[in-house]
Design an enzyme around this catalytic site. Structure first.
Site, PDB file in Angstrom:
ATOM      1  CE  LYS A 157      -4.251   1.535   2.247  1.00  0.00           C
ATOM      2  NZ  LYS A 157      -4.994   1.815   1.047  1.00  0.00           N
TER       3      LYS A 157
HETATM    4  N1  PMP Z   1      -7.535  -1.811  -3.226  1.00  0.00           N
HETATM    5  C1  PMP Z   1      -7.017  -0.571  -3.091  1.00  0.00           C
HETATM    6  C2  PMP Z   1      -6.282   0.035  -4.213  1.00  0.00           C
HETATM    7  C3  PMP Z   1      -7.199   0.145  -1.886  1.00  0.00           C
HETATM    8  O1  PMP Z   1      -6.698   1.378  -1.752  1.00  0.00           O
HETATM    9  C4  PMP Z   1      -7.934  -0.441  -0.839  1.00  0.00           C
HETATM   10  C5  PMP Z   1      -8.154   0.333   0.432  1.00  0.00           C
HETATM   11  N2  PMP Z   1      -7.105   0.148   1.322  1.00  0.00           N
HETATM   12  C6  PMP Z   1      -8.439  -1.731  -1.024  1.00  0.00           C
HETATM   13  C7  PMP Z   1      -8.219  -2.389  -2.216  1.00  0.00           C
HETATM   14  C8  PMP Z   1      -9.188  -2.411   0.085  1.00  0.00           C
HETATM   15  O2  PMP Z   1      -8.307  -2.729   1.127  1.00  0.00           O
HETATM   16  P1  PMP Z   1      -8.808  -2.813   2.625  1.00  0.00           P
HETATM   17  O3  PMP Z   1     -10.027  -3.673   2.616  1.00  0.00           O
HETATM   18  O4  PMP Z   1      -7.666  -3.452   3.351  1.00  0.00           O
HETATM   19  O5  PMP Z   1      -9.091  -1.444   3.086  1.00  0.00           O
END
Ligand code: PMP
Length: 306
Positions: A157
């Site tokens: 991320k």
């Molecule tokens: N894909 C992307 C590109 C994101 O930014 C997010 C948000 N963090 C997600 C998927 C979903 O991840 P999460 O469920 O861990 O928030």
């Protein structure tokens, strides 16, 4: 409380008044985007605050940092404590929490071996992914392609990865839709700008494989919920037209939670109505994030905020 009303920010090991929590103009991350972060949420129930899947988010933060060659100068427990302290200092029960690991201002070179690795934690009271509410959202397929696995590290991320999302989201808003699905470099559905994708067809729950999307913690949560309910889950490549003819489509993420999609590229999904399984996941998710489903209570880290 909006962003401009944040009282305290955790930065470099201490809580500072937000006006004093400053970074230098030569902060390397600001120039090139090499940084990693998390989006975490806490929910209020019975005068307590529950941080959802804190351990998993912090583990992913450290994985992201490893991928990006950044050595976080804190332990995972110290980062978790910093997050709890930030909630307490701002008296926040329901919050969106963003720890961000960034490179300092020692060099503006692309060679970051000499850069310090730093941490800040921001928390504020609201993050609205889209204005769909219970009606759901309208989406398009983006004209932008999602990252190739060997261009940008999609298991991280990473700050810079979101340039692609920001371009795509601006285009979506200019086209009067709420969000977009980005296709991967081979043309298969990958993810939304900040959320993972699910569709339901004939009672089976489908989601794209993780090859080039983020391993979403909400995605993991929905897969567990589905399996515990006896719903078959299949992770496979999906084409855009498979989404058009799905019985139900929804996206998931910490900010988006479980957000149904009622329209894709001007085609109604399920005649524009939210399907039964989507409704089940939406409702169950709202209960479990507040520590109200005993089976999943281990996902909730309780913080007592008076
Ligand atoms: N894909 C992307 C590109 C994101 O930014 C997010 C948000 N963090 C997600 C998927 C979903 O991840 P999460 O469920 O861990 O928030």
């Amino acid at each position: 409380m909006s962003l401009s009303n944040i009282k305290k920010i955790w930065i470099g090991g201490e809580l500072k008044a937000s006006n004093d929590a400053l970074v230098h103009c030569a902060t390397n991350t600001l120039h090139y985007g090499l940084g990693v972060f998390e989006g975490i949420r806490s929910y209020s129930h019975n005068s307590s605050s529950y941080i959802f899947r804190l351990d998993d988010h912090i583990a992913r933060l450290f994985d992201s940092a490893l991928i990006m060659n950044m050595n976080i100068p804190y332990t995972q427990d110290e980062v978790k404590q910093a997050i709890k302290d930030t909630l307490l200092a701002n008296n926040l029960r329901e919050a969106y929490i963003k720890p961000m690991v960034y490179l300092g201002s020692e060099t503006l070179s692309l060679d970051t071996r000499e850069s310090s690795v730093n941490l800040m934690v921001l928390a504020w009271d609201a993050y609205n992914y889209a204005d769909g509410g219970n009606k759901g959202i309208a989406m398009n397929i983006s004209s932008f392609t999602r990252h190739h696995v060997n261009v940008s590290m999609t298991k991280a991320k990473a700050n810079g990865n979101y340039l692609n999302s920001q371009l795509a989201l601006r285009e979506a808003k200019n086209c009067n839709v709420d969000d977009v699905f980005l296709l991967d470099t081979e043309g298969y559905v990958c993810e939304a700008t900040g959320a993972n994708v699910f569709m339901i067809k004939n009672g089976v729950l489908y989601t794209p494989p993780l090859s080039n999307c983020l391993n979403g913690i909400t995605r993991q949560t929905i897969i567990t919920l589905a399996q515990d309910k006896g719903v078959k889950v299949v992770s496979k490549r999906l084409t855009r037209d498979e989404l058009y003819i799905a019985d139900e489509v929804f996206i998931t993420g910490t900010a988006a939670e479980v957000l149904p999609v009622y329209q894709i590229d001007s085609r109604y999904i399920n005649n524009g109505n939210i399907g039964e399984l989507s409704q089940f996941f939406m409702q169950e998710y709202q209960l479990l994030v507040r520590g109200r489903v005993p089976q999943y209570i281990d996902w909730n880290s309780k913080v007592n905020i008076t």
